[in-house]
Design a protein around this motif. Structure first.
Motif, short mmCIF file in Angstrom:
data_model
loop_
_atom_site.label_atom_id
_atom_site.label_comp_id
_atom_site.label_asym_id
_atom_site.label_seq_id
_atom_site.Cartn_x
_atom_site.Cartn_y
_atom_site.Cartn_z
N GLN A 140 0.81 -1.22 0.00
CA GLN A 140 0.00 0.00 0.00
C GLN A 140 0.84 1.26 0.00
OE1 GLN A 140 -2.44 -0.71 3.52
NE2 GLN A 140 -4.20 -1.16 2.21
N HIS A 141 2.04 1.18 0.58
CA HIS A 141 2.85 2.38 0.75
C HIS A 141 4.32 2.06 0.48
CE1 HIS A 141 -0.60 4.27 2.68
NE2 HIS A 141 -0.72 3.19 3.46
N PRO A 142 5.13 3.07 0.24
CA PRO A 142 6.58 2.84 0.19
C PRO A 142 7.11 2.55 1.58
CG PRO A 142 6.11 5.18 0.02
CD PRO A 142 4.78 4.47 -0.03
N VAL A 143 8.33 2.04 1.65
CA VAL A 143 8.97 1.75 2.92
C VAL A 143 9.61 3.02 3.46
CG1 VAL A 143 10.75 0.41 4.09
CG2 VAL A 143 9.39 -0.65 2.26
N GLY A 144 9.25 3.42 4.64
CA GLY A 144 9.86 4.58 5.27
C GLY A 144 10.64 4.18 6.50
N PRO A 145 11.45 5.08 7.02
CA PRO A 145 11.63 6.46 6.57
C PRO A 145 12.49 6.55 5.32
CG PRO A 145 13.19 5.99 8.32
CD PRO A 145 12.32 4.76 8.18
N ALA A 146 12.35 7.64 4.60
CA ALA A 146 13.24 7.89 3.47
C ALA A 146 14.63 8.19 4.02
CB ALA A 146 12.74 9.06 2.64
N PRO A 147 15.67 7.63 3.43
CA PRO A 147 17.02 7.94 3.89
C PRO A 147 17.36 9.40 3.64
CG PRO A 147 17.10 6.70 1.84
CD PRO A 147 15.67 6.70 2.27
N VAL A 148 18.22 9.96 4.46
CA VAL A 148 18.66 11.34 4.28
C VAL A 148 19.54 11.45 3.04
CG1 VAL A 148 20.04 13.20 5.31
CG2 VAL A 148 18.47 11.85 6.73
N GLN A 149 20.42 10.47 2.84
CA GLN A 149 21.30 10.48 1.68
C GLN A 149 20.49 10.10 0.43
OE1 GLN A 149 25.44 8.80 2.62
NE2 GLN A 149 24.19 7.96 4.28
N PRO A 150 20.51 10.92 -0.61
CA PRO A 150 19.74 10.62 -1.81
C PRO A 150 20.09 9.25 -2.38
CG PRO A 150 20.59 12.86 -1.89
CD PRO A 150 21.24 12.19 -0.71
N GLY A 151 19.08 8.43 -2.62
CA GLY A 151 19.32 7.10 -3.15
C GLY A 151 19.71 6.08 -2.12
N GLY A 152 19.84 6.51 -0.86
CA GLY A 152 20.18 5.57 0.21
C GLY A 152 21.59 5.75 0.71
N PRO A 153 21.92 5.08 1.81
CA PRO A 153 23.26 5.18 2.38
C PRO A 153 24.34 4.75 1.39
CG PRO A 153 21.77 4.08 3.91
CD PRO A 153 21.04 4.20 2.61
N GLU A 154 25.50 5.33 1.55
CA GLU A 154 26.66 4.92 0.76
C GLU A 154 26.90 3.43 0.95
OE1 GLU A 154 31.12 6.61 0.29
OE2 GLU A 154 30.60 5.89 2.31
N ILE A 155 27.17 2.71 -0.14
CA ILE A 155 27.47 1.29 -0.09
C ILE A 155 28.91 1.06 -0.52
CG2 ILE A 155 27.02 -0.97 -1.13
CD1 ILE A 155 24.09 -0.25 -1.27
N LEU A 156 29.65 0.34 0.30
CA LEU A 156 30.98 -0.14 -0.04
C LEU A 156 30.94 -1.66 0.01
CD1 LEU A 156 33.12 2.21 2.25
CD2 LEU A 156 32.42 2.62 -0.11
N ILE A 157 31.63 -2.32 -0.88
CA ILE A 157 31.62 -3.77 -0.93
C ILE A 157 32.98 -4.31 -0.50
CG2 ILE A 157 31.58 -5.74 -2.54
CD1 ILE A 157 29.24 -4.43 -3.94
N GLY A 158 32.94 -5.37 0.28
CA GLY A 158 34.16 -6.03 0.73
C GLY A 158 34.27 -7.43 0.18
N GLY A 159 35.46 -8.02 0.36
CA GLY A 159 35.72 -9.36 -0.13
C GLY A 159 36.85 -9.35 -1.14
N THR A 160 37.61 -10.44 -1.20
CA THR A 160 38.77 -10.49 -2.09
C THR A 160 38.54 -11.32 -3.34
OG1 THR A 160 39.65 -12.37 -0.83
CG2 THR A 160 40.37 -10.16 -0.18
N HIS A 161 37.43 -12.04 -3.42
CA HIS A 161 37.16 -12.84 -4.61
C HIS A 161 36.90 -11.92 -5.81
CE1 HIS A 161 35.27 -15.75 -7.30
NE2 HIS A 161 35.76 -16.70 -6.52
#
Length: 286
Positions: A140-161
């Motif tokens: 019925q609705h979007p998921v809130g709250p909306a993040p403050v950072q546009p598009g969502g929090p910064e994502i960094l990926i880890g792993g050596t493969h």
């Protein structure tokens, strides 16, 4: 070059006093971020709950999961948790994410282990849709709250493969390096792979590179780091044999090396819950 501080590997029930004081002192400077790691079958606080608490008592520090094991979690709930912390902290959350390499965490969750790479990519797509405010079919609705950072929090990926590094250009803002990040040649080769992924997906700008390393200073420092790594990684001799930041000289040389190589931030994680370690680290970095 930014320098952050992180928590020890083991954080049992009575650790909040140390965690909160470490966060308070780090927030006063000179540190840029505060990092929490993630395991399930281990004696540590749950990273997202921990960072929500830290967000409420700090004003300046970036809050970093380094690394959160995303496939152990439901993607929709994780997206909502992340947006909540982002709101509480006024946009200070960075999600360092990876698939994890220990099957015992998946057994305890319970979560699928064999296909966790595919699941992880599906989660990243799902979370980005939520942060974009999309209303899912049947909801019925979007998921809130909306993040403050546009598009969502910064994502960094880890792993050596190679598959982990290949995901960076498609899904993330950068990469989190672990205990091999004191090896300059390995760092250069890894950065070259990251750049290839970045170019392949026609990304603008440059990927952000964050380094996380255990450290200890003072009497017994080498033994403290070796013991912490042995307990956390199950006695993997290859990790314990590597050079680690256990002297002020190695701390400073590590910062200088990564500044020269083009990294953006080094996060040091004292391996014992001792505030004197923070004081020694602060003195070492100047």
């Amino acid at each position: 070059m930014k320098v952050g501080v992180g928590l020890p590997y083991r954080m049992p029930t009575d650790s909040w006093g140390y965690i909160s004081e470490l966060a308070r002192r780090a927030d006063e400077g000179p540190y840029s971020s505060f990092a929490a790691l993630d395991r399930l079958a281990y004696d540590n606080f749950e990273a997202m709950a921990e960072l929500a608490a830290v967000a409420a008592i700090t004003k300046r520090l970036r809050l970093v999961t380094g690394i959160l094991l995303a496939p152990l979690r439901n993607a929709g709930v994780l997206a909502k948790q992340a947006a909540t912390i982002d709101a509480i902290s006024n946009g200070r959350l960075t999600l360092g994410l990876a698939v994890g390499g220990r099957e015992d965490d998946a057994i305890v969750a319970p979560a699928q282990f064999r296909n966790r790479g595919r699941l992880f990519e599906e989660q990243l797509v799902h979370m980005k849709r939520i942060w974009a405010g999309e209303v899912f079919e049947g909801a019925q609705h979007p998921v809130g709250p909306a993040p403050v950072q546009p598009g969502g929090p910064e994502i960094l990926i880890g792993g050596t493969h190679p598959r982990a590094i290949a995901r960076i250009g498609k899904f993330a803002s950068g990469y989190v390096m672990g205990t091999r990040s004191l090896e300059a040649e390995w760092v250069r080769n890894t950065m070259a792979q990251i750049d290839e992924s970045w170019v392949e997906h026609e990304r603008e700008g440059k990927p952000r590179i964050v380094v996380t390393l255990p450290c200890a200073l003072g009497p017994g420092a080498d033994d403290a780091v070796a013991a912490a790594l042995g307990h956390y990684y199950g006695g993997d001799p290859s990790r314990q044999a590597r050079l680690q930041p256990t002297t002020p000289e190695v701390i400073r040389n590590t910062i200088a090396m990564h500044e020269e190589l083009g990294s953006d931030e080094v996060i040091f994680r004292p391996v014992t819950p001792d505030l004197e370690q923070l004081e020694r680290l602060t003195d070492a970095i100047g």
